[in-house]
Scaffold this motif. Structure first.
Motif, PDB file in Angstrom:
ATOM      1  N   PHE A  44      80.490 -12.449  41.971  1.00 26.02           N
ATOM      2  CA  PHE A  44      81.292 -11.272  41.376  1.00 26.02           C
ATOM      3  C   PHE A  44      81.344 -10.160  42.143  1.00 26.02           C
ATOM      4  CE2 PHE A  44      80.039 -14.042  37.315  1.00 26.02           C
ATOM      5  CZ  PHE A  44      81.376 -14.597  37.149  1.00 26.02           C
ATOM      6  N   SER A  45      80.944 -10.077  43.267  1.00 20.93           N
ATOM      7  CA  SER A  45      80.802  -8.893  44.311  1.00 20.93           C
ATOM      8  C   SER A  45      80.529  -9.298  45.551  1.00 20.93           C
ATOM      9  CB  SER A  45      79.689  -7.867  43.678  1.00 20.93           C
ATOM     10  OG  SER A  45      78.452  -8.350  43.740  1.00 20.93           O
ATOM     11  N   GLY A  46      81.004  -8.206  46.485  1.00 21.03           N
ATOM     12  CA  GLY A  46      80.606  -8.225  48.038  1.00 21.03           C
ATOM     13  C   GLY A  46      80.368  -6.979  48.409  1.00 21.03           C
ATOM     14  N   ALA A  71      90.095   3.095  48.697  1.00 21.31           N
ATOM     15  CA  ALA A  71      89.807   2.379  47.561  1.00 21.31           C
ATOM     16  C   ALA A  71      90.945   1.569  47.215  1.00 21.31           C
ATOM     17  CB  ALA A  71      89.472   3.219  46.198  1.00 21.31           C
ATOM     18  N   GLY A  72      90.610   0.593  46.674  1.00 19.76           N
ATOM     19  CA  GLY A  72      91.732  -0.502  46.451  1.00 19.76           C
ATOM     20  C   GLY A  72      91.597  -1.443  45.440  1.00 19.76           C
ATOM     21  N   LEU A  73      92.697  -2.212  45.000  1.00 24.06           N
ATOM     22  CA  LEU A  73      92.784  -3.132  43.787  1.00 24.06           C
ATOM     23  C   LEU A  73      93.931  -4.219  44.439  1.00 24.06           C
ATOM     24  CD1 LEU A  73      92.548  -3.648  40.743  1.00 24.06           C
ATOM     25  CD2 LEU A  73      94.813  -2.625  40.572  1.00 24.06           C
ATOM     26  N   SER A  74      93.287  -5.417  44.127  1.00 18.68           N
ATOM     27  CA  SER A  74      94.211  -6.486  44.564  1.00 18.68           C
ATOM     28  C   SER A  74      94.272  -7.698  43.314  1.00 18.68           C
ATOM     29  CB  SER A  74      93.464  -7.314  45.885  1.00 18.68           C
ATOM     30  OG  SER A  74      94.076  -8.539  46.352  1.00 18.68           O
ATOM     31  N   LEU A  75      95.419  -8.332  43.572  1.00 21.13           N
ATOM     32  CA  LEU A  75      95.978  -9.317  42.529  1.00 21.13           C
ATOM     33  C   LEU A  75      95.943 -10.637  43.278  1.00 21.13           C
ATOM     34  CD1 LEU A  75      96.643 -10.265  39.763  1.00 21.13           C
ATOM     35  CD2 LEU A  75      98.895  -9.654  40.108  1.00 21.13           C
ATOM     36  N   ASN A  76      95.322 -11.598  43.088  1.00 22.30           N
ATOM     37  CA  ASN A  76      95.398 -12.984  43.920  1.00 22.30           C
ATOM     38  C   ASN A  76      95.772 -14.061  43.037  1.00 22.30           C
ATOM     39  OD1 ASN A  76      93.942 -11.815  46.512  1.00 22.30           O
ATOM     40  ND2 ASN A  76      92.400 -11.308  44.910  1.00 22.30           N
ATOM     41  N   CYS A  77      97.205 -14.399  43.150  1.00 24.53           N
ATOM     42  CA  CYS A  77      97.646 -15.562  42.436  1.00 24.53           C
ATOM     43  C   CYS A  77      97.813 -16.798  43.253  1.00 24.53           C
ATOM     44  CB  CYS A  77      99.056 -15.338  41.957  1.00 24.53           C
ATOM     45  SG  CYS A  77      98.941 -13.921  40.632  1.00 24.53           S
ATOM     46  N   PRO A  78      98.153 -18.080  42.990  1.00 23.82           N
ATOM     47  CA  PRO A  78      98.200 -19.118  43.910  1.00 23.82           C
ATOM     48  C   PRO A  78      99.117 -18.944  45.088  1.00 23.82           C
ATOM     49  CG  PRO A  78      98.351 -19.731  41.582  1.00 23.82           C
ATOM     50  CD  PRO A  78      98.202 -18.316  41.812  1.00 23.82           C
ATOM     51  N   TYR A  79     100.376 -18.231  44.894  1.00 24.05           N
ATOM     52  CA  TYR A  79     101.307 -18.213  46.009  1.00 24.05           C
ATOM     53  C   TYR A  79     101.445 -16.617  46.375  1.00 24.05           C
ATOM     54  CZ  TYR A  79     102.018 -23.273  45.547  1.00 24.05           C
ATOM     55  OH  TYR A  79     101.843 -24.306  45.395  1.00 24.05           O
ATOM     56  N   ILE A  97      84.192  -5.626  43.578  1.00 21.43           N
ATOM     57  CA  ILE A  97      83.751  -6.409  42.461  1.00 21.43           C
ATOM     58  C   ILE A  97      84.945  -6.988  41.885  1.00 21.43           C
ATOM     59  CG2 ILE A  97      81.535  -5.041  41.860  1.00 21.43           C
ATOM     60  CD1 ILE A  97      83.692  -3.486  39.788  1.00 21.43           C
ATOM     61  N   GLY A  98      84.714  -8.286  40.953  1.00 18.78           N
ATOM     62  CA  GLY A  98      85.838  -8.950  40.245  1.00 18.78           C
ATOM     63  C   GLY A  98      85.758 -10.309  40.500  1.00 18.78           C
ATOM     64  N   THR A  99      86.801 -10.916  40.455  1.00 17.68           N
ATOM     65  CA  THR A  99      86.871 -12.405  40.385  1.00 17.68           C
ATOM     66  C   THR A  99      87.903 -12.629  41.678  1.00 17.68           C
ATOM     67  OG1 THR A  99      88.806 -12.674  39.086  1.00 17.68           O
ATOM     68  CG2 THR A  99      86.585 -12.508  38.024  1.00 17.68           C
ATOM     69  N   ARG A 100      88.124 -14.119  41.871  1.00 17.79           N
ATOM     70  CA  ARG A 100      88.954 -14.511  42.802  1.00 17.79           C
ATOM     71  C   ARG A 100      90.560 -14.271  42.380  1.00 17.79           C
ATOM     72  NH1 ARG A 100      87.546 -20.484  44.575  1.00 17.79           N
ATOM     73  NH2 ARG A 100      89.031 -19.839  46.379  1.00 17.79           N
ATOM     74  N   ILE A 101      90.793 -13.795  41.130  1.00 15.83           N
ATOM     75  CA  ILE A 101      92.014 -13.462  40.850  1.00 15.83           C
ATOM     76  C   ILE A 101      92.172 -11.853  40.874  1.00 15.83           C
ATOM     77  CG2 ILE A 101      93.650 -13.336  38.963  1.00 15.83           C
ATOM     78  CD1 ILE A 101      92.438 -15.873  38.107  1.00 15.83           C
ATOM     79  N   PHE A 125      87.347  -5.236  52.822  1.00 13.33           N
ATOM     80  CA  PHE A 125      88.486  -5.500  53.669  1.00 13.33           C
ATOM     81  C   PHE A 125      89.112  -6.768  53.390  1.00 13.33           C
ATOM     82  CE2 PHE A 125      85.059  -2.899  55.549  1.00 13.33           C
ATOM     83  CZ  PHE A 125      85.846  -1.776  55.988  1.00 13.33           C
ATOM     84  N   ASP A 126      88.872  -7.633  52.783  1.00 16.04           N
ATOM     85  CA  ASP A 126      89.649  -8.595  52.340  1.00 16.04           C
ATOM     86  C   ASP A 126      90.966  -8.038  51.185  1.00 16.04           C
ATOM     87  OD1 ASP A 126      88.086 -10.537  53.606  1.00 16.04           O
ATOM     88  OD2 ASP A 126      86.904 -10.628  51.864  1.00 16.04           O
ATOM     89  N   ILE A 127      90.947  -6.970  50.915  1.00  9.88           N
ATOM     90  CA  ILE A 127      91.803  -6.435  50.118  1.00  9.88           C
ATOM     91  C   ILE A 127      93.341  -6.407  50.934  1.00  9.88           C
ATOM     92  CG2 ILE A 127      93.008  -4.737  48.890  1.00  9.88           C
ATOM     93  CD1 ILE A 127      90.211  -4.158  47.600  1.00  9.88           C
ATOM     94  N   GLY A 128      94.337  -7.228  50.704  1.00 10.41           N
ATOM     95  CA  GLY A 128      95.565  -7.030  51.783  1.00 10.41           C
ATOM     96  C   GLY A 128      95.291  -7.457  52.903  1.00 10.41           C
TER      97      GLY A 128
END
Length: 246
Positions: free
Chosen positions: A74-76, A128-136, A101-105, A9-12
C-alpha cells in the motif's frame, strides 16, 4: 517486487512516456563536438532484499544520483542523493525524498527536494500529486515548484496489442493565473519491435520519433523536433539519435 501503488514518480508516468520520453532533448550540460551534442546515460538497479532495491543512475556529464527504494502493498518510498548540473551554477548536491500511499487504482504522494548548497537552508522544491488508474484510462493531477504550477495529464490506452495510446498534458501557472502549456501526443507500434510517437505543443513545437528494438536488450531511437512558430530562415528540425542497452 511489490504489486502495490509504486513510487511517487509513477504518477503521470504513462502520459510522460508518450509525450516526453526518448524525444530529441538535450540535458543542460553535455559534450559538444562541432555540430554534434551528446551525453551518456548509465543505470544500474539491484534488489537488496524483498521490497527494497538500490539504484544508481548517471547522465554523463550532466547529473547522477544514488537512490534507495522501498515498496510494499500500500505504499512506496524513495530517498536519493546526487549531483545536479546547471550551466550557470555548476554542480550542486541535491537530496530528495518521496512517498506514495494508496492502491493500484487510487494513489497520492509528495516529493521533497533540497539543494544542500542553497544559503536559505530551506526546502527548494515541494511537489504533490494524485493519480487515478483505471484499466484503459490513467489521470493525474500534480502540483510543482512548491505549489506554483498545476499540471494535469491523462493517458488513454486504445489498443494494448499495438501499444496504441493517446495522451495529453496541461500546465497551469497559479502565480500568473494562466495556462502555460498544452501538449498532446500519440503512440503506435507498427510491429512488435517498432514504436512510433508524435506530439504537438501549443507553442508550435511538433516532434516525432521512431524506436526500433533489436531483441529485448538493445534499441535505437531516431527523434526529431521543429518549431512551427520560428521564422522561415530559422525553421529547421532538430534531429537526435540514441541507443539503449538494458
Amino acid at each position: 517486487m511489490s504489486q502495490g501503488p509504486g513510487l511517487y514518480f509513477d504518477i503521470g508516468k504513462k502520459a510522460r512516456d508518450v509525450l516526453h520520453k526518448d524525444y530529441a532533448q538535450q540535458p543542460p550540460i553535455h559534450f559538444n563536438y562541432k555540430f554534434l551534442n551528446w551525453n551518456l546515460d548509465l543505470t544500474c538497479e539491484e534488489e537488496l532484499v524483498y521490497g527494497l532495491r538500490g539504484l544508481f543512475s548517471c547522465n554523463i556529464p550532466d547529473s547522477g544520483k544514488l537512490e534507495v527504494q522501498h515498496l510494499n502493498k500500500f505504499s512506496g518510498f524513495s530517498a536519493s542523493i546526487g549531483l545536479s548540473g546547471d550551466t550557470e551554477k555548476g554542480y550542486s548536491p541535491v537530496a530528495n525524498i518521496s512517498g506514495l500511499i494508496g492502491t493500484r487504482i487510487l494513489t497520492m504522494g509528495a516529493n521533497l527536494a533540497y539543494d544542500t548548497l542553497e544559503r536559505s537552508r530551506t526546502i527548494n522544491n515541494l511537489n504533490a500529486g494524485l493519480s487515478l488508474n483505471c484499466p484503459y484510462l490513467v489521470a493525474s493531477v500534480t502540483l510543482h515548484d512548491s505549489f506554483q504550477t498545476l499540471k494535469g495529464s491523462c493517458y488513454l490506452e486504445v489498443n494494448p496489442l499495438t501499444k496504441t495510446a493517446i495522451a495529453a498534458e496541461v500546465k497551469y501557472d497559479l502565480a500568473d493565473d494562466e495556462t502555460s502549456g498544452v501538449t498532446v501526443g500519440a503512440q503506435h507500434a507498427l510491429f512488435p519491435w517498432t514504436l512510433l510517437k508524435a506530439r504537438l505543443s501549443n507553442n508550435g513545437k511538433v516532434g516525432a520519433l521512431i524506436q526500433q528494438k533489436f531483441g529485448r536488450k538493445f534499441s535505437i531511437t531516431v527523434a526529431g523536433e521543429m518549431n512551427l512558430n520560428e521564422k522561415a530562415k530559422e525553421k529547421y528540425p532538430k534531429i537526435g539519435v540514441s541507443m539503449a542497452l538494458k
